[in-house]
Design a protein around this motif. Structure first.
Motif, PDB file in Angstrom:
ATOM      1  N   ASP A  17       0.855  -1.182   0.000  1.00 34.64           N
ATOM      2  CA  ASP A  17       0.000   0.000   0.000  1.00 34.64           C
ATOM      3  C   ASP A  17       0.894   1.236   0.000  1.00 34.64           C
ATOM      4  O   ASP A  17       1.547   1.533   1.009  1.00 34.64           O
ATOM      5  N   HIS A  20       0.431   3.934   2.870  1.00 35.13           N
ATOM      6  CA  HIS A  20       0.663   3.656   4.293  1.00 35.13           C
ATOM      7  C   HIS A  20       2.034   4.162   4.723  1.00 35.13           C
ATOM      8  O   HIS A  20       3.025   3.991   4.022  1.00 35.13           O
ATOM      9  N   ASP A  72       6.835   1.812  -3.314  1.00 38.39           N
ATOM     10  CA  ASP A  72       5.505   1.651  -2.704  1.00 38.39           C
ATOM     11  C   ASP A  72       5.544   1.183  -1.254  1.00 38.39           C
ATOM     12  O   ASP A  72       4.578   1.388  -0.518  1.00 38.39           O
ATOM     13  N   LEU A 179      -0.700  -5.340  -0.259  1.00 38.36           N
ATOM     14  CA  LEU A 179      -1.926  -5.210  -1.033  1.00 38.36           C
ATOM     15  C   LEU A 179      -2.339  -6.550  -1.623  1.00 38.36           C
ATOM     16  O   LEU A 179      -3.514  -6.786  -1.876  1.00 38.36           O
TER      17      LEU A 179
END
Length: 205
Positions: A17, A20, A72, A179
């Motif tokens: 995610d 986050h 990411d 994810l």
């Protein structure tokens, strides 16, 4: 989460995610436990670069063949080691030990590592490998997933992080909120194929 569950459920997760963020407290907790990992002669020669800058993350992603986990993930750690930690004020590694222990250990450090360049490098890789396992299991216990990485251009990343000439990069680890689940385990060898008693089997029999 107990240690058994952390080992069973830890997987190499590559999809995180990107929104986050780990708190500074979480990062500190993670790394305070990482540095409890054992090292030969207590040299603690690991050095950790927590890459937070987005531009640097993007540069490292490009040096990692475009892997999205680099940018990411909530945390990108470059795990390095100081090849010459053994000779840099080594008494500090044993400053709380009794004098008789110091009197033994300090000459032992010098005797083992002087002109033993392969030994210096080998110990760095062993120590960082142990710390990497600690980091990944601790992250799992904190509710995060992780992935160890060596799929990157080491020389390019070394330049990006300004790696000192007497240090070496061992690996990177990404940490964050997944994810996607990791793929099913692709094929663990049977225990009796990798665990032997006393010695390797005699292949001539």
């Amino acid at each position: 989460m107990d240690i058994k569950e952390a080992i069973l459920t830890r997987r190499s997760v590559k999809h995180y995610d990107p929104d986050h963020t780990m708190t500074k407290e979480e990062v500190r907790t993670l790394m305070e436990h990482a540095i409890l990992s054992p090292t030969a002669f207590n040299l603690q020669h690991w050095r950790f670069i927590n890459v937070e800058d987005k531009q640097l993350r993007q540069e490292i992603r490009e040096a990692s063949y475009g892997q999205a986990q680099v940018t990411d993930s909530s945390m990108l750690l470059v795990l390095c080691a100081d090849l010459n930690a053994w000779e840099k004020d080594p008494q500090r590694y044993w400053r709380h030990a009794p004098k008789e222990v110091q009197d033994f250990m300090l000459p032992a450090i010098e005797g083992y590592y002087t002109n033993h360049h392969q030994g210096q490098r080998d110990e760095c890789f062993r120590s960082v490998g142990i710390a990497a396992s600690t980091i990944m299991l601790m992250a799992k216990g904190m509710g995060y997933d992780s992935c160890p990485m060596d799929g990157f251009d080491f020389d390019k990343v070394a330049r990006i992080i300004n790696l000192p000439h007497d240090h070496v990069i061992v690996m990177m680890i990404t940490i964050g909120k997944k994810l996607q689940e990791a793929r099913p385990r692709s094929g663990q060898l049977e225990l009796d194929e990798v665990l032997f008693t006393d010695k390797f089997p005699d292949e001539t029999k």
